[in-house]
Design a protein around this motif. Structure first.
Motif, PDB file in Angstrom:
ATOM      1  N   PHE B   4     100.078  83.373  73.577  1.00  0.00           N
ATOM      2  CA  PHE B   4     100.678  84.127  72.475  1.00  0.00           C
ATOM      3  C   PHE B   4     101.491  85.320  72.981  1.00  0.00           C
ATOM      4  O   PHE B   4     102.464  85.723  72.348  1.00  0.00           O
ATOM      5  N   GLU B   5     101.093  85.867  74.124  1.00  0.00           N
ATOM      6  CA  GLU B   5     101.871  86.952  74.705  1.00  0.00           C
ATOM      7  C   GLU B   5     103.214  86.442  75.189  1.00  0.00           C
ATOM      8  O   GLU B   5     104.233  87.118  75.051  1.00  0.00           O
ATOM      9  N   ILE B   9     107.092  87.359  74.070  1.00  0.00           N
ATOM     10  CA  ILE B   9     108.245  87.635  74.935  1.00  0.00           C
ATOM     11  C   ILE B   9     109.405  86.718  74.550  1.00  0.00           C
ATOM     12  O   ILE B   9     110.558  87.143  74.458  1.00  0.00           O
ATOM     13  N   GLY B  10     109.061  85.458  74.311  1.00  0.00           N
ATOM     14  CA  GLY B  10     110.104  84.488  73.987  1.00  0.00           C
ATOM     15  C   GLY B  10     110.765  84.754  72.645  1.00  0.00           C
ATOM     16  O   GLY B  10     111.904  84.344  72.408  1.00  0.00           O
ATOM     17  N   LEU B  46     114.782  85.933  67.560  1.00  0.00           N
ATOM     18  CA  LEU B  46     114.033  84.809  66.978  1.00  0.00           C
ATOM     19  C   LEU B  46     112.960  85.273  65.995  1.00  0.00           C
ATOM     20  O   LEU B  46     112.776  84.685  64.936  1.00  0.00           O
ATOM     21  N   TRP B  47     112.274  86.366  66.348  1.00  0.00           N
ATOM     22  CA  TRP B  47     111.170  86.816  65.464  1.00  0.00           C
ATOM     23  C   TRP B  47     111.690  87.224  64.093  1.00  0.00           C
ATOM     24  O   TRP B  47     111.068  86.970  63.065  1.00  0.00           O
ATOM     25  N   TYR B  92     112.236  77.372  76.014  1.00  0.00           N
ATOM     26  CA  TYR B  92     112.604  76.256  75.120  1.00  0.00           C
ATOM     27  C   TYR B  92     111.442  75.832  74.238  1.00  0.00           C
ATOM     28  O   TYR B  92     111.607  75.523  73.067  1.00  0.00           O
ATOM     29  N   MET B  93     110.229  75.863  74.821  1.00  0.00           N
ATOM     30  CA  MET B  93     109.080  75.361  74.075  1.00  0.00           C
ATOM     31  C   MET B  93     108.749  76.292  72.892  1.00  0.00           C
ATOM     32  O   MET B  93     108.431  75.837  71.794  1.00  0.00           O
ATOM     33  N   ILE B  94     108.859  77.583  73.153  1.00  0.00           N
ATOM     34  CA  ILE B  94     108.539  78.558  72.108  1.00  0.00           C
ATOM     35  C   ILE B  94     109.559  78.477  70.984  1.00  0.00           C
ATOM     36  O   ILE B  94     109.205  78.448  69.796  1.00  0.00           O
TER      37      ILE B  94
END
Lengths: 194, 196
Positions: B4-5, B9-10, B46-47, B92-94
């Protein structure tokens, strides 16, 4: 694996492992060390197993009082097995502290082959830690691992779990479903209580 | 680190959205974004995009790399190559997980994309495992982590460095004893206390 860590519990446990030793001098009043001896004095040439910490201090005296022999798991026959396929060996039974004790014992090996065996064994058995980490049959896969290998596995499992729970969260319908189910149960429990 | 950290960042990656409201510029620690004009595409972290999407305030523009054909080629390359191939970007995964999680309806063929990304992830993870085992077996003293993303590196984190550490320690401890009798002159520069 911490050789100089005086207060480390695992290091204390490692140095408490027994190693076979041969006494080189007559020791008066030390017969109690050998449980099979009837006399008060310990004769030169007696072979008994004593803890590593005692053996080390007797060995470093000048002249040395004992000569330290290799425990059987580090001997030629077991070395051959370990070099052939280390993964078949049940370290939990044969050497709980295989690597740690090996580091201490390596200097008593005249041919100095123990060091190579230790490294080789570690490299081969890394695969077992990997598979134990993802295995669902955790009891059987963890069973043959030595104490330090189990430690590694335990911390690797924590990461593995965290990652898989991260992957599941969000777009997995199962989480919400179980939450709702729990919620209903809780309600029912509350109703039954009142 | 916790996944989750790394997700946190992502989440700072910039993505495109199309807002359905108008607003002045907003000032954030990570920079200023806006002004928001309804119907005009713009870039936000993104967030923020996820937050606005959850409030139904915007539509997500699918990132360039989130395209079936492009992902197919990446997957094929990843399958063929012995090494890790370059991913669209570090997180990419996040990005895939968050966008496909909240805004699946904005992405064309979202279900297929989800499957392909999961396939790529699985291929890479199994490759990571086999290469870790190969690294230990071959006795290499270092591993190259080219093109591995942060999340993937994190997944091997306590295990691989600890194992390398332990190998090194065994090597040093067993070597020290054999070398202390052979060459005592090596330590002379750092003081003779090392010599027994």
């Amino acid at each position: 694996m911490s050789s100089s860590n005086y207060l480390s519990i695992s290091d204390i446990l490692v140095t408490n492992e027994k190693v076979p030793c041969k006494f080189l001098l007559d020791l008066p009043k030390m017969g109690f060390l050998d449980p099979s001896a009837a006399e008060n004095d310990l004769k030169a040439g007696t072979n008994i197993e004593i803890p590593l910490w005692l053996a080390e201090s007797l060995y470093t005296r000048r002249p040395p009082l004992v000569s330290v022999d290799l425990p059987k798991i580090y001997k030629e026959t077991y070395r051959e097995i370990l070099n052939a396929d280390a993964c078949t060996v049940d370290m939990h039974k044969l050497g709980q502290h295989f690597y740690e004790l090996g580091c201490y014992i390596a200097k008593h090996d005249i041919k100095s082959e123990v060091s190579a065996t230790l490294l080789n064994t570690y490299r081969q058995r890394f695969k077992m830690i990997l598979s134990a980490t993802v295995s669902t049959d955790s009891i059987n896969s963890v069973q043959p691992l030595s104490a330090s290998e189990r430690e590694r596995t335990k911390s690797a499992v924590v990461t593995e779990r965290a990652l898989s729970s991260w992957l599941k969260i969000g777009d997995c319908p199962l989480t919400t479903a179980s939450m709702i189910a729990n919620h209903r149960k809780r309600k029912r429990a509350e109703m039954e209580l009142s | 680190m916790d996944p989750f950290e790394i997700e946190f960042i992502g989440e700072n990656r910039i993505v495109s959205i199309i807002p359905n409201f108008s607003h002045d510029k907003i000032f954030l620690i990570c920079g200023e974004f806006g002004p928001f004009r309804a119907g005009l595409p713009m870039n936000v972290p993104l967030w923020l995009a996820v937050m606005l999407k959850q409030k139904q305030k915007c539509r997500m523009v699918p990132p360039d790399w989130m395209d079936i054909e492009a992902l197919e080629t990446i997957k094929e390359e990843e399958k063929i190559s012995r090494f890790f191939t370059k991913m669209p970007h570090e997180h990419y995964m996040i990005e895939a997980k968050l966008i496909l999680g909240v805004a699946a309806e904005d992405i064309p063929r979202a279900a297929e994309i989800k499957t392909i990304i999961k396939d790529i992830w699985d291929i890479r993870m199994s490759k990571l495992r086999t290469s870790m085992d190969a690294l230990m077996k071959s006795g290499g003293s270092y591993g190259r982590l080219d093109h591995l993303t942060m999340m993937e590196i994190n997944s091997v984190k306590p295990l691989l460095p600890q194992a390398m550490d332990e190998l090194h320690r065994i090597k040093m401890m067993t070597r020290q004893t054999s070398s202390s009798t052979l060459n005592s002159s090596t330590f002379s520069q750092s003081g003779s206390s090392q010599n027994k």
